[in-house]
Scaffold this motif. Structure first.
Motif, PDB file in Angstrom:
ATOM      1  N   HIS A 247     -13.618  46.425  76.096  1.00 17.10           N
ATOM      2  CA  HIS A 247     -14.098  48.147  75.815  1.00 17.10           C
ATOM      3  C   HIS A 247     -13.738  47.878  74.288  1.00 17.10           C
ATOM      4  O   HIS A 247     -14.799  47.850  74.148  1.00 17.10           O
ATOM      5  N   GLY A 248     -12.264  47.169  74.021  1.00 17.50           N
ATOM      6  CA  GLY A 248     -12.263  46.737  72.674  1.00 17.50           C
ATOM      7  C   GLY A 248     -11.916  48.564  72.215  1.00 17.50           C
ATOM      8  O   GLY A 248     -11.595  48.374  70.865  1.00 17.50           O
ATOM      9  N   TYR A 249     -11.699  49.355  72.494  1.00 19.39           N
ATOM     10  CA  TYR A 249     -11.196  51.001  72.203  1.00 19.39           C
ATOM     11  C   TYR A 249      -9.944  52.378  73.253  1.00 19.39           C
ATOM     12  O   TYR A 249     -11.517  52.901  74.028  1.00 19.39           O
ATOM     13  N   VAL A 250      -9.310  51.241  74.131  1.00 19.18           N
ATOM     14  CA  VAL A 250      -8.607  51.674  75.058  1.00 19.18           C
ATOM     15  C   VAL A 250      -8.254  53.022  74.265  1.00 19.18           C
ATOM     16  O   VAL A 250      -6.943  52.256  73.787  1.00 19.18           O
ATOM     17  N   ALA A 251      -8.319  54.377  74.881  1.00 17.63           N
ATOM     18  CA  ALA A 251      -7.822  55.084  74.225  1.00 17.63           C
ATOM     19  C   ALA A 251      -8.332  56.710  75.025  1.00 17.63           C
ATOM     20  O   ALA A 251      -8.939  57.418  76.070  1.00 17.63           O
ATOM     21  N   ALA A 252      -7.366  57.678  74.793  1.00 12.08           N
ATOM     22  CA  ALA A 252      -7.726  58.952  75.771  1.00 12.08           C
ATOM     23  C   ALA A 252      -8.905  59.544  75.542  1.00 12.08           C
ATOM     24  O   ALA A 252      -9.597  60.535  75.826  1.00 12.08           O
ATOM     25  N   CYS A 253      -9.354  59.068  73.589  1.00 12.00           N
ATOM     26  CA  CYS A 253     -11.121  60.125  73.382  1.00 12.00           C
ATOM     27  C   CYS A 253     -12.104  59.773  74.199  1.00 12.00           C
ATOM     28  O   CYS A 253     -12.972  59.325  73.917  1.00 12.00           O
ATOM     29  N   ASN A 254     -11.404  57.987  74.701  1.00  6.26           N
ATOM     30  CA  ASN A 254     -12.538  57.348  75.558  1.00  6.26           C
ATOM     31  C   ASN A 254     -12.299  57.779  77.373  1.00  6.26           C
ATOM     32  O   ASN A 254     -12.885  56.666  78.126  1.00  6.26           O
ATOM     33  N   GLY A 313      -1.121  50.669  76.079  1.00  7.30           N
ATOM     34  CA  GLY A 313       0.058  51.210  76.225  1.00  7.30           C
ATOM     35  C   GLY A 313       0.176  52.429  75.744  1.00  7.30           C
ATOM     36  O   GLY A 313       0.761  52.969  75.810  1.00  7.30           O
ATOM     37  N   ILE A 314      -0.706  52.400  74.334  1.00  9.41           N
ATOM     38  CA  ILE A 314      -0.974  53.888  73.540  1.00  9.41           C
ATOM     39  C   ILE A 314      -1.495  54.465  74.209  1.00  9.41           C
ATOM     40  O   ILE A 314      -1.214  55.140  73.368  1.00  9.41           O
ATOM     41  N   PHE A 315      -2.514  54.038  75.173  1.00 11.53           N
ATOM     42  CA  PHE A 315      -3.091  55.748  75.987  1.00 11.53           C
ATOM     43  C   PHE A 315      -2.141  55.986  76.805  1.00 11.53           C
ATOM     44  O   PHE A 315      -1.940  56.954  76.783  1.00 11.53           O
ATOM     45  N   LEU A 316      -1.196  55.036  77.494  1.00 12.56           N
ATOM     46  CA  LEU A 316       0.010  55.655  78.449  1.00 12.56           C
ATOM     47  C   LEU A 316       1.167  56.487  77.368  1.00 12.56           C
ATOM     48  O   LEU A 316       1.367  57.608  78.117  1.00 12.56           O
ATOM     49  N   TYR A 317       0.927  56.567  76.039  1.00 14.59           N
ATOM     50  CA  TYR A 317       1.575  57.044  75.576  1.00 14.59           C
ATOM     51  C   TYR A 317       1.434  58.180  75.136  1.00 14.59           C
ATOM     52  O   TYR A 317       2.099  59.889  74.840  1.00 14.59           O
ATOM     53  N   GLU A 318      -0.176  58.655  75.051  1.00 14.70           N
ATOM     54  CA  GLU A 318      -1.303  59.054  75.081  1.00 14.70           C
ATOM     55  C   GLU A 318      -0.559  60.303  75.816  1.00 14.70           C
ATOM     56  O   GLU A 318      -0.766  62.151  75.541  1.00 14.70           O
ATOM     57  N   LEU A 319      -0.991  59.604  77.388  1.00 12.94           N
ATOM     58  CA  LEU A 319      -0.817  60.910  78.539  1.00 12.94           C
ATOM     59  C   LEU A 319       0.030  61.552  78.365  1.00 12.94           C
ATOM     60  O   LEU A 319       0.565  62.910  78.380  1.00 12.94           O
ATOM     61  N   ALA A 324      -0.558  63.212  71.697  1.00 17.32           N
ATOM     62  CA  ALA A 324      -0.153  63.152  70.544  1.00 17.32           C
ATOM     63  C   ALA A 324      -0.129  62.394  70.060  1.00 17.32           C
ATOM     64  O   ALA A 324      -0.578  61.158  70.720  1.00 17.32           O
ATOM     65  N   PRO A 325      -0.035  61.812  68.824  1.00 19.61           N
ATOM     66  CA  PRO A 325      -0.353  60.974  68.019  1.00 19.61           C
ATOM     67  C   PRO A 325       0.388  59.481  67.719  1.00 19.61           C
ATOM     68  O   PRO A 325       1.331  59.980  67.522  1.00 19.61           O
ATOM     69  N   PRO A 326      -0.267  58.776  67.708  1.00 17.68           N
ATOM     70  CA  PRO A 326       0.898  57.153  68.183  1.00 17.68           C
ATOM     71  C   PRO A 326       1.199  56.813  66.835  1.00 17.68           C
ATOM     72  O   PRO A 326       0.869  57.256  65.884  1.00 17.68           O
ATOM     73  N   TYR A 327       2.593  56.529  66.859  1.00 14.12           N
ATOM     74  CA  TYR A 327       3.544  56.708  65.306  1.00 14.12           C
ATOM     75  C   TYR A 327       3.300  57.338  65.110  1.00 14.12           C
ATOM     76  O   TYR A 327       3.147  57.881  63.319  1.00 14.12           O
ATOM     77  N   PRO A 328       3.737  58.646  65.341  1.00 16.06           N
ATOM     78  CA  PRO A 328       4.097  59.742  63.955  1.00 16.06           C
ATOM     79  C   PRO A 328       4.568  59.335  62.955  1.00 16.06           C
ATOM     80  O   PRO A 328       4.350  60.405  62.643  1.00 16.06           O
TER      81      PRO A 328
END
Length: 412
Positions: A247-254, A313-319, A324-328
């Protein structure tokens, strides 16, 4: 009467002198002819060589100017002349000119008895406008859809790229974890991809709405987090396992979300390029914000399934933090050095131990030590039964949208 000496000797002397003068003149003329010939031997080839060289220079100059103009025109059409990964076939020719049927996509053409209503542009994508609309068919059957259109100001290569994107959706996106194509339109302008609409739209924006309202977003619980994460993991497992795609960009925005809290993976542009060309578009992938990139991606342009696992894993943090932005507390520019020091985000306040264990397993420094999506899916499904399904999650930050983009390192 002619005035001349009548004595014969005088005539002979005159003739002799005239002969001598004639001989001398002929010798001078001969020398001049020889000198002219020698000069011609030198000058003519020089002139011919110079003119030939000048002609070659003019031809090359015109060719270079023409190519430069084509590049500028192509760059203006695409908006970014340096991004070769967006339109790999920039100089290509469309196999099936507009109006001619494409044998692969012919069966997916929008039925002629369906009409489009209530169209509203959401944003402008790479190929053109992206809109939400309602399709109305027989018996006033209504369906909400998302339209991805091809701009009229496009190059032949971009037309081919768009056709390839449609084929990608037709051939690959046949799984419940990824957004699906309903129909397409290629036989009449504007060309468009018609996808199913998820009623609540983009997941990140949906999560961020809770920050503005100061309340829980539709009462999302930790159990919802496990369920949504499992659906996304299932889509990623399908892409990597069935099609060998990243996928290349696993994130809540996608990710898109429906009113029943079901979600589907979107933002498949990088995967579609990989599907089309057989290689991952590393230049385009490098533009993914650094806070979602794995350490190996930050070191070199290498993207694999395990890179997607890190991002998951970053996506799980967003959920669990409701967007919230990662590494705030870390500036985006300092992320590579910070990760190298083995820094990992602490467990969010409202995150259970099980979910945090899944997160940290995704953040193993060595890529081979990270789980695959098949293993992640099993863990999420097993732990879901133990998750809290009654307590709504709360937003963990009070950033406005502009500040969120700055902290997350996302270009506004």
């Amino acid at each position: 009467m002619e005035d001349h000496c009548p004595h014969p000797r005088c005539h002979r002397i005159g003739e002799t002198r005239e002969g001598q003068r004639g001989t001398k003149e002929r010798d001078e003329i001969t020398m001049e002819d020889e000198s002219g010939w020698q000069n011609s031997v030198i000058i003519v080839p020089t002139i011919l060589s110079s003119s030939t060289l000048l002609t070659i220079i003019i031809i090359l100059w015109r060719l270079i100017g023409r190519k430069g103009g084509e590049k500028r025109d192509a760059g203006e059409t695409r908006g970014d002349a340096e991004d070769g990964d967006w339109a790999v076939n920039m100089g290509g020719v469309y196999e099936y000119p507009l109006g001619a049927p494409d044998p692969v996509l012919e069966m997916k053409q929008l039925p002629q008895d369906w009409r489009m209503e209530d169209r509203a542009v959401l944003c402008v994508g790479h190929f053109g406008p992206i809109s939400r609309a309602v399709l109305v068919g027989k018996g006033e059957d209504r369906r909400e859809v998302i339209l991805k259109e091809l701009s009229e100001k496009c190059s032949p290569g971009e037309v081919q790229d768009f056709i390839d994107l449609l084929k990608f959706y037709h051939e690959v996106c046949n799984h419940g974890g990824v957004v699906r194509m309903l129909w397409c339109q290629t036989e009449a302008p504007p060309m468009c991809l018609i996808m199913e609409a998820m009623t609540l739209g983009n997941l990140l924006l949906f999560l961020r709405e809770s920050h503005e309202e100061g309340m829980a977003a539709c009462s999302i619980s930790e159990q919802h987090v496990f369920s949504m994460a499992a659906q996304v993991a299932s889509g990623l497992e399908y892409l990597s396992g069935t099609h060998n795609l990243v996928h290349g960009y696993v994130a809540a925005c996608n990710v898109l979300i429906h009113e029943d809290m079901s979600v589907r993976l979107c933002g498949l542009g990088l995967a579609s390029v990989q599907h089309r060309t057989g290689s991952f578009p590393t230049r385009r992938a490098a533009r993914v914000p650094v806070k979602w990139q794995s350490p190996e991606r930050l070191r070199e342009p290498s993207v694999t399934e395990k890179s997607d696992v890190w991002s998951f894993g970053i996506f799980l943090y967003e959920l669990v933090t409701l967007g919230a932005p990662p590494y705030p507390d870390v500036d985006p520019a300092k992320i590579p050095k910070t990760l190298k020091k083995n820094y990992r985000m602490a467990k969010p306040q409202q995150c259970g131990e099980r979910l945090y264990d899944v997160m940290t397993s995704c953040w193993q420094w060595e890529a081979p030590n990270r789980p695959c999506f098949t293993d992640l899916l099993k863990q999420l499904q097993n732990f879901s039964a133990e998750a809290n399904g009654s307590t709504p999650l709360r937003a963990t930050d009070t950033l406005d949208w502009a500040e969120y983009l700055r902290v997350a390192g996302i270009p506004s």
